[in-house]
Scaffold this active site. Structure first.
Site, PDB file in Angstrom:
ATOM      1  N   ASN A 238     -13.193  -3.451   2.530  1.00 46.33           N
ATOM      2  CA  ASN A 238     -14.684  -1.986   2.156  1.00 46.33           C
ATOM      3  C   ASN A 238     -14.944  -2.112   1.428  1.00 46.33           C
ATOM      4  O   ASN A 238     -14.827  -2.454  -0.451  1.00 46.33           O
ATOM      5  CB  ASN A 238     -13.263  -0.707   2.817  1.00 46.33           C
ATOM      6  CG  ASN A 238     -12.693  -0.556   3.769  1.00 46.33           C
ATOM      7  OD1 ASN A 238     -12.783  -1.521   4.769  1.00 46.33           O
ATOM      8  ND2 ASN A 238     -11.465   0.359   3.181  1.00 46.33           N
TER       9      ASN A 238
ATOM     10  N   GLN B 152     -14.950   2.769   1.389  1.00 45.09           N
ATOM     11  CA  GLN B 152     -14.200   2.170  -0.128  1.00 45.09           C
ATOM     12  C   GLN B 152     -13.205   3.587  -1.625  1.00 45.09           C
ATOM     13  O   GLN B 152     -14.172   4.433  -1.059  1.00 45.09           O
ATOM     14  CB  GLN B 152     -14.731   1.356  -1.536  1.00 45.09           C
ATOM     15  CG  GLN B 152     -13.989   0.657  -1.749  1.00 45.09           C
ATOM     16  CD  GLN B 152     -15.092  -0.095  -3.060  1.00 45.09           C
ATOM     17  OE1 GLN B 152     -16.057  -0.399  -2.886  1.00 45.09           O
ATOM     18  NE2 GLN B 152     -14.752  -0.805  -4.190  1.00 45.09           N
TER      19      GLN B 152
ATOM     20  N   HIS C 168     -10.747  -5.334  -3.528  1.00 41.20           N
ATOM     21  CA  HIS C 168      -8.894  -5.383  -3.163  1.00 41.20           C
ATOM     22  C   HIS C 168      -9.155  -5.739  -1.400  1.00 41.20           C
ATOM     23  O   HIS C 168     -10.294  -5.375  -0.455  1.00 41.20           O
ATOM     24  CB  HIS C 168      -8.350  -4.296  -2.575  1.00 41.20           C
ATOM     25  CG  HIS C 168      -8.923  -3.033  -2.260  1.00 41.20           C
ATOM     26  ND1 HIS C 168      -9.622  -2.133  -2.986  1.00 41.20           N
ATOM     27  CD2 HIS C 168      -9.114  -2.258  -1.932  1.00 41.20           C
ATOM     28  CE1 HIS C 168      -9.847  -1.508  -2.499  1.00 41.20           C
ATOM     29  NE2 HIS C 168      -9.478  -1.284  -1.381  1.00 41.20           N
TER      30      HIS C 168
ATOM     31  N   ASP D  41       0.352  -1.218  -0.115  1.00 46.50           N
ATOM     32  CA  ASP D  41      -0.465   0.002  -0.443  1.00 46.50           C
ATOM     33  C   ASP D  41       0.821   1.139  -0.359  1.00 46.50           C
ATOM     34  O   ASP D  41       1.687   1.320   1.227  1.00 46.50           O
ATOM     35  CB  ASP D  41      -0.988   0.027   1.156  1.00 46.50           C
ATOM     36  CG  ASP D  41      -1.916   1.064   1.174  1.00 46.50           C
ATOM     37  OD1 ASP D  41      -3.057   0.333   1.133  1.00 46.50           O
ATOM     38  OD2 ASP D  41      -1.963   2.150   1.227  1.00 46.50           O
ATOM     39  N   ILE D  42       0.491   2.115  -0.533  1.00 44.83           N
ATOM     40  CA  ILE D  42       1.303   3.384  -1.501  1.00 44.83           C
ATOM     41  C   ILE D  42       1.103   4.291   0.627  1.00 44.83           C
ATOM     42  O   ILE D  42       2.127   5.337   0.914  1.00 44.83           O
ATOM     43  CB  ILE D  42       0.990   3.998  -1.987  1.00 44.83           C
ATOM     44  CG1 ILE D  42       1.729   4.897  -2.618  1.00 44.83           C
ATOM     45  CG2 ILE D  42      -0.499   4.892  -1.900  1.00 44.83           C
ATOM     46  CD1 ILE D  42       1.501   5.401  -4.165  1.00 44.83           C
TER      47      ILE D  42
ATOM     48  N   HIS E 297      -7.600  -5.271   2.164  1.00 45.63           N
ATOM     49  CA  HIS E 297      -6.502  -5.161   3.250  1.00 45.63           C
ATOM     50  C   HIS E 297      -5.365  -6.122   4.053  1.00 45.63           C
ATOM     51  O   HIS E 297      -5.781  -6.848   4.865  1.00 45.63           O
ATOM     52  CB  HIS E 297      -6.491  -3.937   4.103  1.00 45.63           C
ATOM     53  CG  HIS E 297      -6.652  -2.368   3.355  1.00 45.63           C
ATOM     54  ND1 HIS E 297      -6.245  -1.966   3.052  1.00 45.63           N
ATOM     55  CD2 HIS E 297      -7.767  -2.663   2.702  1.00 45.63           C
ATOM     56  CE1 HIS E 297      -7.235  -0.394   2.363  1.00 45.63           C
ATOM     57  NE2 HIS E 297      -8.190  -1.459   2.137  1.00 45.63           N
TER      58      HIS E 297
HETATM   59  P1  AMP Z   1      -9.577   2.158   0.420  1.00 49.04           P
HETATM   60  O1  AMP Z   1     -10.501   2.904   1.034  1.00 49.04           O
HETATM   61  O2  AMP Z   1      -9.969   0.214   1.233  1.00 49.04           O
HETATM   62  O3  AMP Z   1     -10.474   1.698  -0.618  1.00 49.04           O
HETATM   63  O4  AMP Z   1      -7.995   1.648   0.474  1.00 49.04           O
HETATM   64  C1  AMP Z   1      -7.912   1.975  -0.706  1.00 49.04           C
HETATM   65  C2  AMP Z   1      -6.265   1.481  -0.573  1.00 49.04           C
HETATM   66  O5  AMP Z   1      -5.165   1.322  -2.412  1.00 49.04           O
HETATM   67  C3  AMP Z   1      -5.445   2.952   0.211  1.00 49.04           C
HETATM   68  O6  AMP Z   1      -4.762   1.943   1.807  1.00 49.04           O
HETATM   69  C4  AMP Z   1      -4.651   3.418  -0.483  1.00 49.04           C
HETATM   70  O7  AMP Z   1      -3.367   4.168   0.276  1.00 49.04           O
HETATM   71  C5  AMP Z   1      -3.932   2.672  -1.291  1.00 49.04           C
HETATM   72  N1  AMP Z   1      -3.773   3.150  -2.630  1.00 49.04           N
HETATM   73  C6  AMP Z   1      -4.674   4.146  -3.918  1.00 49.04           C
HETATM   74  N2  AMP Z   1      -3.166   3.924  -4.819  1.00 49.04           N
HETATM   75  C7  AMP Z   1      -2.457   3.219  -4.911  1.00 49.04           C
HETATM   76  C8  AMP Z   1      -1.459   2.783  -5.500  1.00 49.04           C
HETATM   77  N3  AMP Z   1      -0.618   3.137  -6.568  1.00 49.04           N
HETATM   78  N4  AMP Z   1      -0.260   2.262  -4.908  1.00 49.04           N
HETATM   79  C9  AMP Z   1      -0.039   1.372  -3.415  1.00 49.04           C
HETATM   80  N5  AMP Z   1      -1.397   1.656  -3.031  1.00 49.04           N
HETATM   81  C10 AMP Z   1      -2.236   2.392  -3.721  1.00 49.04           C
END
Ligand code: AMP
Ligand code: ZN
Length: 138
Positions: free
Chosen positions: A88, A95, A101, A32-33, A103
């Site tokens: 989520n 979400q 996805h 996760d970024i 986590h």
């Molecule tokens: P959610 O809030 O459950 O939709 O989680 C989305 C997750 O994706 C968040 O924790 C972000 O930090 C992660 N995310 C978004 N863009 C990227 C990316 N390019 N590379 C890695 N993680 C990402």
């Protein structure tokens, strides 16, 4: 199959770089970024589905063994004391990326991760009625 506006479809296709920890024909897992904790990993199916409701049944059935492999790797390498699996669905549930996805969030003593709800005395619809209403759809 691929949604042109979806950032996770682009990661799945290798069009956007990611720090990949696992990949097979159906799944990709990457760092996760904006991690909630050290080792926070995102696991996605390569085939686009907006959320759990849209997830292909066969892909869904293969998901947990992959999550288990990654969770085990996180525990082995990072010696985390626990781990939250979080998934989520919908904006109200937090979400932000609308490609299904999961986590994997390693947990450490004193970390800043909060996964919590208020446990109050339940005074809503009686649980026998509520369970019966849900059950009839399964
Ligand atoms: P959610 O809030 O459950 O939709 O989680 C989305 C997750 O994706 C968040 O924790 C972000 O930090 C992660 N995310 C978004 N863009 C990227 C990316 N390019 N590379 C890695 N993680 C990402
Ligand atoms: Zn997608």
């Amino acid at each position: 199959m691929m949604n042109d506006n979806c950032i996770f479809c682009k990661i799945a296709a290798g069009e956007i770089p990611s720090y990949t920890v696992y990949e097979d024909d159906d799944f990709k897992a990457f760092m996760d970024i904006s991690p909630a904790s050290k080792g926070h990993t995102i696991l996605i199916p390569k085939k686009h589905a907006d959320n759990l409701y849209e997830l292909d049944e066969t892909v869904a059935s293969k998901l947990l063994p992959v999550a288990k492999k990654i969770a085990t790797a996180l525990k082995t390498e990072l010696q985390c004391e626990g781990l939250n699996l979080l998934q989520n669905n919908g904006e109200i549930a937090g979400q932000t990326v609308f490609h299904f996805h999961m986590h994997l969030i390693p947990r450490y003593e004193g970390d800043q991760v909060v996964v919590k709800w208020v446990q109050e005395k339940y005074e809503g619809e009686p649980l026998d009625q509520l369970s019966a209403r849900i059950k009839k759809h399964i």
